[in-house]
Design a protein around this motif. Structure first.
Motif, PDB file in Angstrom:
ATOM      1  N   UNK A  13       0.827  -1.216   0.000  1.00 26.35           N
ATOM      2  CA  UNK A  13       0.000   0.000   0.000  1.00 26.35           C
ATOM      3  C   UNK A  13       0.854   1.257   0.000  1.00 26.35           C
ATOM      4  N   UNK A  14       1.962   1.224   0.721  1.00 25.33           N
ATOM      5  CA  UNK A  14       2.851   2.383   0.739  1.00 25.33           C
ATOM      6  C   UNK A  14       3.466   2.625  -0.640  1.00 25.33           C
ATOM      7  N   UNK A  15       3.784   1.549  -1.338  1.00 24.87           N
ATOM      8  CA  UNK A  15       4.320   1.698  -2.703  1.00 24.87           C
ATOM      9  C   UNK A  15       3.264   2.280  -3.637  1.00 24.87           C
ATOM     10  N   UNK A  16       2.043   1.767  -3.537  1.00 22.94           N
ATOM     11  CA  UNK A  16       0.962   2.255  -4.393  1.00 22.94           C
ATOM     12  C   UNK A  16       0.655   3.724  -4.123  1.00 22.94           C
ATOM     13  N   UNK A  17       0.727   4.118  -2.867  1.00 30.21           N
ATOM     14  CA  UNK A  17       0.426   5.499  -2.498  1.00 30.21           C
ATOM     15  C   UNK A  17       1.640   6.412  -2.662  1.00 30.21           C
ATOM     16  N   UNK A  18       2.736   5.841  -3.087  1.00 27.93           N
ATOM     17  CA  UNK A  18       3.994   6.566  -3.277  1.00 27.93           C
ATOM     18  C   UNK A  18       4.434   7.283  -1.991  1.00 27.93           C
ATOM     19  N   UNK A  19       4.382   6.526  -0.886  1.00 28.84           N
ATOM     20  CA  UNK A  19       4.827   7.038   0.416  1.00 28.84           C
ATOM     21  C   UNK A  19       6.207   6.469   0.683  1.00 28.84           C
ATOM     22  N   UNK A  20       7.135   7.350   0.956  1.00 30.48           N
ATOM     23  CA  UNK A  20       8.498   6.913   1.258  1.00 30.48           C
ATOM     24  C   UNK A  20       8.886   7.440   2.636  1.00 30.48           C
ATOM     25  N   UNK A  21       9.061   6.504   3.573  1.00 31.50           N
ATOM     26  CA  UNK A  21       9.461   6.861   4.931  1.00 31.50           C
ATOM     27  C   UNK A  21      10.653   5.990   5.318  1.00 31.50           C
ATOM     28  N   UNK A  22      11.409   6.437   6.288  1.00 32.24           N
ATOM     29  CA  UNK A  22      12.502   5.600   6.755  1.00 32.24           C
ATOM     30  C   UNK A  22      11.934   4.423   7.558  1.00 32.24           C
ATOM     31  N   UNK A  23      12.735   3.398   7.736  1.00 32.55           N
ATOM     32  CA  UNK A  23      12.307   2.147   8.378  1.00 32.55           C
ATOM     33  C   UNK A  23      11.725   2.389   9.781  1.00 32.55           C
ATOM     34  N   UNK A  24      12.334   3.286  10.512  1.00 33.39           N
ATOM     35  CA  UNK A  24      11.883   3.569  11.875  1.00 33.39           C
ATOM     36  C   UNK A  24      10.464   4.135  11.891  1.00 33.39           C
ATOM     37  N   UNK A  25      10.146   5.026  10.960  1.00 38.61           N
ATOM     38  CA  UNK A  25       8.804   5.617  10.882  1.00 38.61           C
ATOM     39  C   UNK A  25       7.775   4.567  10.466  1.00 38.61           C
ATOM     40  N   UNK A  26       8.155   3.678   9.562  1.00 36.40           N
ATOM     41  CA  UNK A  26       7.245   2.615   9.112  1.00 36.40           C
ATOM     42  C   UNK A  26       6.940   1.673  10.271  1.00 36.40           C
ATOM     43  N   UNK A  27       7.975   1.297  11.031  1.00 40.69           N
ATOM     44  CA  UNK A  27       7.779   0.411  12.173  1.00 40.69           C
ATOM     45  C   UNK A  27       6.884   1.081  13.208  1.00 40.69           C
ATOM     46  N   UNK A  28       7.098   2.349  13.454  1.00 36.65           N
ATOM     47  CA  UNK A  28       6.273   3.090  14.406  1.00 36.65           C
ATOM     48  C   UNK A  28       4.812   3.124  13.955  1.00 36.65           C
ATOM     49  N   UNK A  29       4.597   3.373  12.676  1.00 39.33           N
ATOM     50  CA  UNK A  29       3.240   3.394  12.125  1.00 39.33           C
ATOM     51  C   UNK A  29       2.597   2.011  12.246  1.00 39.33           C
ATOM     52  N   UNK A  30       3.361   0.958  11.961  1.00 41.16           N
ATOM     53  CA  UNK A  30       2.870  -0.414  12.046  1.00 41.16           C
ATOM     54  C   UNK A  30       2.461  -0.743  13.486  1.00 41.16           C
ATOM     55  N   UNK A  31       3.318  -0.403  14.433  1.00 40.81           N
ATOM     56  CA  UNK A  31       3.032  -0.702  15.835  1.00 40.81           C
ATOM     57  C   UNK A  31       1.805   0.067  16.334  1.00 40.81           C
ATOM     58  N   UNK A  32       1.618   1.273  15.825  1.00 40.60           N
ATOM     59  CA  UNK A  32       0.466   2.075  16.229  1.00 40.60           C
ATOM     60  C   UNK A  32      -0.864   1.455  15.847  1.00 40.60           C
ATOM     61  N   UNK A  33      -0.866   0.600  14.842  1.00 41.41           N
ATOM     62  CA  UNK A  33      -2.105  -0.047  14.407  1.00 41.41           C
ATOM     63  C   UNK A  33      -2.368  -1.384  15.055  1.00 41.41           C
ATOM     64  N   UNK A  34      -1.488  -1.806  15.953  1.00 41.01           N
ATOM     65  CA  UNK A  34      -1.644  -3.113  16.583  1.00 41.01           C
ATOM     66  C   UNK A  34      -2.490  -3.048  17.847  1.00 41.01           C
ATOM     67  N   UNK A  35      -2.973  -4.214  18.225  1.00 42.75           N
ATOM     68  CA  UNK A  35      -3.668  -4.402  19.494  1.00 42.75           C
ATOM     69  C   UNK A  35      -2.756  -3.942  20.622  1.00 42.75           C
ATOM     70  N   UNK A  36      -3.305  -3.307  21.646  1.00 43.33           N
ATOM     71  CA  UNK A  36      -2.487  -2.750  22.739  1.00 43.33           C
ATOM     72  C   UNK A  36      -1.678  -3.826  23.459  1.00 43.33           C
ATOM     73  N   UNK A  37      -2.246  -4.995  23.648  1.00 46.12           N
ATOM     74  CA  UNK A  37      -1.519  -6.076  24.323  1.00 46.12           C
ATOM     75  C   UNK A  37      -0.299  -6.513  23.512  1.00 46.12           C
ATOM     76  N   UNK A  38      -0.446  -6.567  22.210  1.00 45.29           N
ATOM     77  CA  UNK A  38       0.678  -6.933  21.342  1.00 45.29           C
ATOM     78  C   UNK A  38       1.710  -5.804  21.334  1.00 45.29           C
ATOM     79  N   UNK A  39       1.256  -4.561  21.304  1.00 48.33           N
ATOM     80  CA  UNK A  39       2.182  -3.420  21.368  1.00 48.33           C
ATOM     81  C   UNK A  39       3.048  -3.495  22.621  1.00 48.33           C
TER      82      UNK A  39
END
Length: 109
Positions: A4-30
């Motif tokens: 989806x990030x490729x399709x939307x032409x979003x380019x972020x560094x790895x740290x920002x992507x990981x942060x965004x990914x973690x923000x969408x997870x269940x709180x217990x998993x976070x």
């Protein structure tokens, strides 16, 4: 997520992507992932999937053991459903009866 990030032409560094990914997870998993060491998104994804499977197993075991315990006593236990405190029993409105003049006089005394 990467597709989806490729399709939307979003380019972020790895740290920002990981942060965004973690923000969408269940709180217990976070909470579990915060204490883990990871370098790449694939590592954190793999660990998140493992934690999710563990949580599902734990929840299915606890519900099974509770049902088994209740049946082992010889009789199944069924709890009465309780209404939330904000839900009161419905009582229809009853219009008060009109008092005649004799009753009004007695009330005044």
């Amino acid at each position: 997520m990467e597709t989806l990030m490729l399709r939307a032409d979003i380019q972020e560094d790895e740290e920002a992507v990981i942060s965004r990914f973690m923000g969408g997870l269940n709180r217990e998993i976070q909470d579990r992932l915060e204490i883990q060491h990871y370098v790449e998104l694939e590592e954190i994804l793999h660990k998140a999937v493992m934690f999710q499977q563990q949580i599902k197993r734990k929840n299915s075991r606890s519900s099974y053991s509770t049902a088994k315990t209740n049946y082992s006593l010889g009789k199944p236990s069924f709890k009465k459903e309780e209404k939330p405190s904000y839900q009161k029993d419905y009582k229809p409105f009853v219009k008060p009866k009109l008092l005649d003049s004799d009753q009004k006089e007695r009330v005044r005394r």
